[in-house]
Enzyme design. Structure first.
Site, PDB file in Angstrom:
ATOM      1  CG  ASP A 134      36.240  32.070  37.779  1.00  0.00           C
ATOM      2  OD1 ASP A 134      37.155  31.532  37.133  1.00  0.00           O
ATOM      3  OD2 ASP A 134      35.517  32.964  37.319  1.00  0.00           O
ATOM      4  CG  HIS A 141      40.009  39.952  32.738  1.00  0.00           C
ATOM      5  ND1 HIS A 141      38.974  40.342  31.915  1.00  0.00           N
ATOM      6  CD2 HIS A 141      39.427  39.527  33.893  1.00  0.00           C
ATOM      7  CE1 HIS A 141      37.818  40.144  32.545  1.00  0.00           C
ATOM      8  NE2 HIS A 141      38.070  39.659  33.747  1.00  0.00           N
ATOM      9  CD  GLU A 207      34.328  36.669  33.040  1.00  0.00           C
ATOM     10  OE1 GLU A 207      34.555  35.695  33.784  1.00  0.00           O
ATOM     11  OE2 GLU A 207      34.310  37.839  33.441  1.00  0.00           O
ATOM     12  CD  GLU A 209      37.225  32.237  33.875  1.00  0.00           C
ATOM     13  OE1 GLU A 209      37.621  31.335  34.641  1.00  0.00           O
ATOM     14  OE2 GLU A 209      36.483  33.169  34.238  1.00  0.00           O
ATOM     15  CG  ASP A 241      32.806  32.708  34.846  1.00  0.00           C
ATOM     16  OD1 ASP A 241      31.742  32.191  35.229  1.00  0.00           O
ATOM     17  OD2 ASP A 241      33.409  33.599  35.479  1.00  0.00           O
ATOM     18  NE  ARG A 245      31.032  40.933  31.802  1.00  0.00           N
ATOM     19  CZ  ARG A 245      31.983  40.170  32.344  1.00  0.00           C
ATOM     20  NH1 ARG A 245      32.091  40.068  33.656  1.00  0.00           N
ATOM     21  NH2 ARG A 245      32.808  39.504  31.590  1.00  0.00           N
ATOM     22  CD  GLN A 248      30.365  40.672  37.300  1.00  0.00           C
ATOM     23  OE1 GLN A 248      30.067  40.384  36.131  1.00  0.00           O
ATOM     24  NE2 GLN A 248      31.597  40.583  37.748  1.00  0.00           N
ATOM     25  CE  LYS A 261      31.705  36.954  37.021  1.00  0.00           C
ATOM     26  NZ  LYS A 261      32.376  36.651  35.747  1.00  0.00           N
ATOM     27  CB  THR A 265      30.568  27.416  34.559  1.00  0.00           C
ATOM     28  OG1 THR A 265      30.219  28.401  35.547  1.00  0.00           O
ATOM     29  CG2 THR A 265      32.040  27.532  34.221  1.00  0.00           C
ATOM     30  CD  GLU A 372      39.163  42.282  29.336  1.00  0.00           C
ATOM     31  OE1 GLU A 372      38.750  41.127  29.536  1.00  0.00           O
ATOM     32  OE2 GLU A 372      40.364  42.548  29.239  1.00  0.00           O
TER      33      GLU A 372
HETATM   34 CA    CA Z   1      35.446  34.589  35.579  1.00  0.00          CA
END
Ligand code: CA
Length: 425
Positions: A134, A141, A207, A209, A241, A245, A248, A261, A265, A372
């Protein structure tokens, strides 16, 4: 042989102007109709062309030296290399065109066997995922997340503008759209708390992606030059993804995210080839500082692809769009990511998957994750039915869509749709 993305091409299969899967797209996937025999197909309008049937009728026998489409994964086909991908795509395009003396169109029996309506098909993971890497390639971002965590002065780490930052992820938990997500548990230590505790995550996030799929790899010790990167990349998928949080935030120092994570996925079931995306190539904005030679491309290009996320809470009848971004906002190109990944001599293999990192852009609505969009919960998302979200709740459904479009047609990626289920136990 004309281009397979020529807007003048028409299929004998009827479809709407807004279809995601016109004859110019031809994305590959793995499907089944009875759960028993997953096999390779190509999407066309509302249908799937069953390539196993086409192959068994000898229509690829002058191109492929062995059958590859009866298998439940794209890997053996991808391993054949770019020349074969091109020839097979041209053949499929020809078979689906509305032309005279067409070996598919004129064969009622074959058509009946080879065309499956998408509503009668179940989609599977399109390829066996080798390894998953990743990246973190959107400057917007990285700047937003850096600002939230460290403040605006130190938003970007000193390395960020010099190399595409990435880490090695987990391949075993890459799943296809439609598979639900069980809320993960782990250690959490909110800021100010004395001690960490064990809990279901309270800040589950998505996320947006895109993932690129390695078709052919390189030998150990032999890097892939940036100018050759596209020859090794089979195509792109949408990639969610999933991220916890709060887990994390406690675990990530000093080696980066781990269990936050590794639980899931999600990817879309259709792999859109780089050939289908050629009409949507756009010039990449200049990079400053100038990238080092091994990352420097003589003609840096990226793709104009619209990216959208929809949220459907259990209270909603219809999903509601919560963000809209574009692939072109990535600072680093996929060519640079692959060149950097292999510059040490690291060998890539068929089926390896690389995520681009969350693709946020300059505007608020282009922020491609809740961290975000809500500025870490400070500005909850206001939904039109009066609900708010700082994080994903149980039974929320997240739907991601992507498409490239011009005045003639739309190249769609299908979607990644998954529901969040409560933690077990
Ligand atoms: Ca990611």
């Amino acid at each position: 042989m004309g281009s397979t993305t020529d807007p003048k091409l028409k299929s004998f299969i009827q479809y709407d102007r807004n279809t995601q899967f016109p004859i110019q797209n031809l994305p590959y996937g793995v499907f089944s109709t009875d759960e028993k025999n997953p096999r390779v197909g190509v999407a066309i309008g509302d249908y799937i062309l069953d390539l196993k049937v086409v192959e068994a009728n000898g229509l690829f026998s002058d191109i492929l030296d062995e059958p590859v489409f009866h298998l439940p994964e794209l890997n053996p086909f991808m391993a054949k290399g770019k020349e074969i991908w091109t020839k097979v795509r041209q053949r499929i395009s020809k078979l689906l065109q509305d032309t005279q003396n067409n070996e598919l169109k004129d064969n009622e029996d074959l058509k009946k066997k080879a065309l499956v309506h998408q509503k009668n098909a179940k989609m599977h993971l399109p390829f066996r995922v080798g390894e998953f890497t990743d990246f973190y390639a959107s400057r917007y971002h990285a700047t937003n997340v850096g600002t939230i965590i460290r403040g605006p002065e130190n938003a970007l780490q000193p390395n960020w503008l010099h190399l595409p930052v990435g880490y090695h992820g987990r391949a075993s938990s890459v799943i296809v759209s439609g598979k639900d997500i069980v809320r993960p548990k782990g250690q959490i230590k909110p800021s100010g708390a004395e001690q960490p505790f064990f809990s279901p995550t309270r800040f589950l996030d998505f996320e947006f992606e895109m993932g690129f799929v390695v078709g052919t790899g390189n030998e150990l010790g032999h890097p892939i030059p940036v100018e050759k990167a596209k020859d090794h990349i089979f195509g792109l998928v949408i990639l969610n993804d999933w991220s916890a949080r709060d887990i994390q935030g406690w675990e990530y120092r000093p080696l980066g995210p781990f269990t936050a994570k590794n639980f899931a996925t999600s990817i879309s079931p259709w792999v859109v080839t780089l050939e289908a995306l050629e009409p949507f190539m756009v010039k990449k904005e200049d990079q400053d500082p100038m990238p080092m030679d091994y990352l420097k491309s003589s003609n840096p290009l990226t793709y104009d692809i619209v990216l959208e996320t929809y949220l459907q809470t259990i209270e909603m009848k219809e999903p509601e769009r919560i963000m809209r971004s574009n692939f072109k906002y990535l600072y680093w190109t996929i060519d640079q990511m692959l060149a950097h990944h292999t510059v040490t001599g690291c060998n890539m293999r068929t089926g390896d998957l690389c995520g681009t990192g969350t693709i946020s852009g300059p505007e608020k609505e282009t922020r491609a994750c809740l961290l975000e969009l809500t500025w870490r919960g400070k500005e909850p998302l206001q939904l039109s039915n009066g609900e708010t979200r700082k994080a994903l709740q149980d039974y929320d459904r997240v739907i991601m869509k992507a498409y490239a479009e011009n005045e003639h047609f739309r190249i769609g990626f299908g979607e990644v749709s998954s529901q969040v289920l409560p933690s077990i136990g």
